[in-house]
Write an enzyme that holds these catalytic residues in place. Sequence first.
Site, PDB file in Angstrom:
ATOM      1  N   ASN A 271       0.883  -1.176   0.000  1.00  0.00           N
ATOM      2  CA  ASN A 271       0.000   0.000   0.000  1.00  0.00           C
ATOM      3  C   ASN A 271       0.912   1.215   0.000  1.00  0.00           C
ATOM      4  O   ASN A 271       1.500   1.554   1.019  1.00  0.00           O
ATOM      5  CB  ASN A 271      -0.888  -0.026   1.256  1.00  0.00           C
ATOM      6  CG  ASN A 271      -1.691   1.268   1.408  1.00  0.00           C
ATOM      7  OD1 ASN A 271      -1.743   2.087   0.479  1.00  0.00           O
ATOM      8  ND2 ASN A 271      -2.307   1.457   2.562  1.00  0.00           N
ATOM      9  N   TRP A 272       1.016   1.829  -1.170  1.00  0.00           N
ATOM     10  CA  TRP A 272       1.955   2.952  -1.303  1.00  0.00           C
ATOM     11  C   TRP A 272       1.495   4.191  -0.527  1.00  0.00           C
ATOM     12  O   TRP A 272       2.259   5.104  -0.327  1.00  0.00           O
ATOM     13  CB  TRP A 272       2.103   3.333  -2.772  1.00  0.00           C
ATOM     14  CG  TRP A 272       2.908   2.381  -3.605  1.00  0.00           C
ATOM     15  CD1 TRP A 272       3.398   1.147  -3.231  1.00  0.00           C
ATOM     16  CD2 TRP A 272       3.328   2.591  -4.961  1.00  0.00           C
ATOM     17  NE1 TRP A 272       4.095   0.589  -4.274  1.00  0.00           N
ATOM     18  CE2 TRP A 272       4.068   1.451  -5.348  1.00  0.00           C
ATOM     19  CE3 TRP A 272       3.160   3.630  -5.877  1.00  0.00           C
ATOM     20  CZ2 TRP A 272       4.631   1.329  -6.623  1.00  0.00           C
ATOM     21  CZ3 TRP A 272       3.701   3.505  -7.148  1.00  0.00           C
ATOM     22  CH2 TRP A 272       4.433   2.371  -7.505  1.00  0.00           C
ATOM     23  N   LYS A 273       0.221   4.235  -0.170  1.00  0.00           N
ATOM     24  CA  LYS A 273      -0.372   5.449   0.435  1.00  0.00           C
ATOM     25  C   LYS A 273      -0.110   6.631  -0.507  1.00  0.00           C
ATOM     26  O   LYS A 273      -0.061   6.433  -1.722  1.00  0.00           O
ATOM     27  CB  LYS A 273       0.192   5.654   1.840  1.00  0.00           C
ATOM     28  CG  LYS A 273       0.029   4.380   2.690  1.00  0.00           C
ATOM     29  CD  LYS A 273       0.235   4.587   4.142  1.00  0.00           C
ATOM     30  CE  LYS A 273       0.022   3.260   4.873  1.00  0.00           C
ATOM     31  NZ  LYS A 273       0.148   3.363   6.322  1.00  0.00           N
TER      32      LYS A 273
ATOM     33  N   GLU B 157      -4.995  -4.507  10.782  1.00  0.00           N
ATOM     34  CA  GLU B 157      -3.952  -3.498  10.918  1.00  0.00           C
ATOM     35  C   GLU B 157      -4.164  -2.738  12.233  1.00  0.00           C
ATOM     36  O   GLU B 157      -4.926  -1.754  12.269  1.00  0.00           O
ATOM     37  CB  GLU B 157      -4.006  -2.504   9.755  1.00  0.00           C
ATOM     38  CG  GLU B 157      -3.774  -3.133   8.398  1.00  0.00           C
ATOM     39  CD  GLU B 157      -3.181  -2.158   7.399  1.00  0.00           C
ATOM     40  OE1 GLU B 157      -2.215  -2.529   6.747  1.00  0.00           O
ATOM     41  OE2 GLU B 157      -3.661  -1.012   7.298  1.00  0.00           O
TER      42      GLU B 157
ATOM     43  N   GLY C   6       3.031  -1.101   4.155  1.00  0.00           N
ATOM     44  CA  GLY C   6       3.077   0.325   3.839  1.00  0.00           C
ATOM     45  C   GLY C   6       4.487   0.754   3.480  1.00  0.00           C
ATOM     46  O   GLY C   6       4.959   0.530   2.364  1.00  0.00           O
ATOM     47  N   GLY C   7       5.169   1.361   4.435  1.00  0.00           N
ATOM     48  CA  GLY C   7       6.494   1.952   4.203  1.00  0.00           C
ATOM     49  C   GLY C   7       7.463   1.051   3.453  1.00  0.00           C
ATOM     50  O   GLY C   7       8.149   1.503   2.519  1.00  0.00           O
TER      51      GLY C   7
ATOM     52  N   HIS D 126      -9.316   1.536   5.131  1.00  0.00           N
ATOM     53  CA  HIS D 126      -8.028   1.710   5.824  1.00  0.00           C
ATOM     54  C   HIS D 126      -8.217   2.664   7.002  1.00  0.00           C
ATOM     55  O   HIS D 126      -9.001   3.612   6.927  1.00  0.00           O
ATOM     56  CB  HIS D 126      -6.988   2.259   4.845  1.00  0.00           C
ATOM     57  CG  HIS D 126      -5.598   2.171   5.393  1.00  0.00           C
ATOM     58  ND1 HIS D 126      -5.116   3.092   6.294  1.00  0.00           N
ATOM     59  CD2 HIS D 126      -4.618   1.257   5.209  1.00  0.00           C
ATOM     60  CE1 HIS D 126      -3.877   2.740   6.629  1.00  0.00           C
ATOM     61  NE2 HIS D 126      -3.555   1.637   5.984  1.00  0.00           N
TER      62      HIS D 126
ATOM     63  N   SER E  88       3.873  -2.035  10.211  1.00  0.00           N
ATOM     64  CA  SER E  88       5.324  -2.169  10.385  1.00  0.00           C
ATOM     65  C   SER E  88       5.858  -3.546  10.003  1.00  0.00           C
ATOM     66  O   SER E  88       6.763  -4.068  10.654  1.00  0.00           O
ATOM     67  CB  SER E  88       5.730  -1.799  11.822  1.00  0.00           C
ATOM     68  OG  SER E  88       5.395  -0.445  12.088  1.00  0.00           O
TER      69      SER E  88
ATOM     70  N   GLY F 157       3.053   2.445  10.683  1.00  0.00           N
ATOM     71  CA  GLY F 157       4.010   3.520  10.485  1.00  0.00           C
ATOM     72  C   GLY F 157       4.817   3.876  11.719  1.00  0.00           C
ATOM     73  O   GLY F 157       5.502   4.896  11.752  1.00  0.00           O
TER      74      GLY F 157
ATOM     75  N   GLU G  79      -6.509   5.011   8.009  1.00  0.00           N
ATOM     76  CA  GLU G  79      -6.258   6.424   7.690  1.00  0.00           C
ATOM     77  C   GLU G  79      -7.494   7.059   7.066  1.00  0.00           C
ATOM     78  O   GLU G  79      -7.731   8.254   7.247  1.00  0.00           O
ATOM     79  CB  GLU G  79      -5.013   6.531   6.792  1.00  0.00           C
ATOM     80  CG  GLU G  79      -3.753   6.254   7.597  1.00  0.00           C
ATOM     81  CD  GLU G  79      -2.596   5.656   6.820  1.00  0.00           C
ATOM     82  OE1 GLU G  79      -2.602   5.703   5.573  1.00  0.00           O
ATOM     83  OE2 GLU G  79      -1.673   5.133   7.483  1.00  0.00           O
TER      84      GLU G  79
HETATM   85  P1  13P Z   1       3.361   0.494   7.563  1.00  0.00           P
HETATM   86  O1  13P Z   1       3.811  -0.819   6.951  1.00  0.00           O
HETATM   87  O2  13P Z   1       4.090   1.670   7.031  1.00  0.00           O
HETATM   88  O3  13P Z   1       3.321   0.405   9.059  1.00  0.00           O
HETATM   89  O4  13P Z   1       1.836   0.704   7.087  1.00  0.00           O
HETATM   90  C1  13P Z   1       0.932  -0.323   7.239  1.00  0.00           C
HETATM   91  C2  13P Z   1      -0.302   0.016   6.504  1.00  0.00           C
HETATM   92  O5  13P Z   1      -1.055   0.890   6.899  1.00  0.00           O
HETATM   93  C3  13P Z   1      -0.574  -0.715   5.244  1.00  0.00           C
HETATM   94  O6  13P Z   1      -1.864  -0.472   4.788  1.00  0.00           O
END
Ligand code: 13P
Length: 257
Positions: free
Chosen positions: A12-14, A171, A234-235, A99, A213, A177, A101
């Site tokens: 998930n590139w966000k 999640e 994510g990251g 998500h 993470s 993050g 967010e």
């Molecule tokens: P991180 O891997 O950056 O913690 O993000 C997780 C996430 O929200 C994937 O959708």
Amino acid sequence: MPKQRAKLVVGNWKMHGRLAENAALLEAVAQGAAELPESVRVGVCVPFPYLAQAQALLAGSRVAWGAQDVSEHTQGAYTGEVAAAMIVDFGSSLVVVGHSERRTYHHEGAELVAVKTQRALEAGLTPIVCVGETLEQREAGEMHQVVGEQIDAVLAKLSAQEAVRIVVAYEPIWAIGTGKSATSQQAQEVHAFLRERLVAKGAQDVPLLYGGSVKPENAEELFREPDIDGGLVGGASLKYKDFLAICEAAGAVSVTQ
Ligand code: 13P
């Protein structure tokens, strides 16, 4: 010896990326994915403007692609919204729904997430439905109640035939993050709880991803758990070496043990 389920790893590139850097990342991921065992499926969910680029660079590869949100509407006067059919127009097969967010910053509630899941399914997309609790909720012992309500709101709107077509991602918000992943035991515990809900719906084979993470250092341990079918990353999905290392970790535990 039990055979582990196949694994699914989705990036998930966000809200990250630019055309030039995406090209390098997508090409490296497509190349690396070609070397993975058949038992690992890989996907990336990119910002809407880059769906065409993902399609151009990933078509014919082992990597699926898709978006990070979808409108609850099918079309019409909804400025700024993106319909499921538009996402499909770019060859996508995936879309992240609910998500944390979006739930937090865009005030998306359980009902809306359920409707978005329906829109995705109607269009032929695989919705990756995200659930997870805050640190306060976990510390108050409310985590089962919170994730239970989140998943139930979605399952209640789906037929059994629809439910088997979703993916669920657990999640925990405190792990997103922050660099502080849930332990494999903490994640497995919630995954087993979610699995029960899916079993009750006749959807026991729905892939249950863990997100928060995930990195090369902890991926294999997480993916070894019986109810963790992969990761939503994510990251670490923005660095091809890390993302592919996570996919390889999935490959290492998805073969016959
Ligand atoms: P991180 O891997 O950056 O913690 O993000 C997780 C996430 O929200 C994937 O959708």
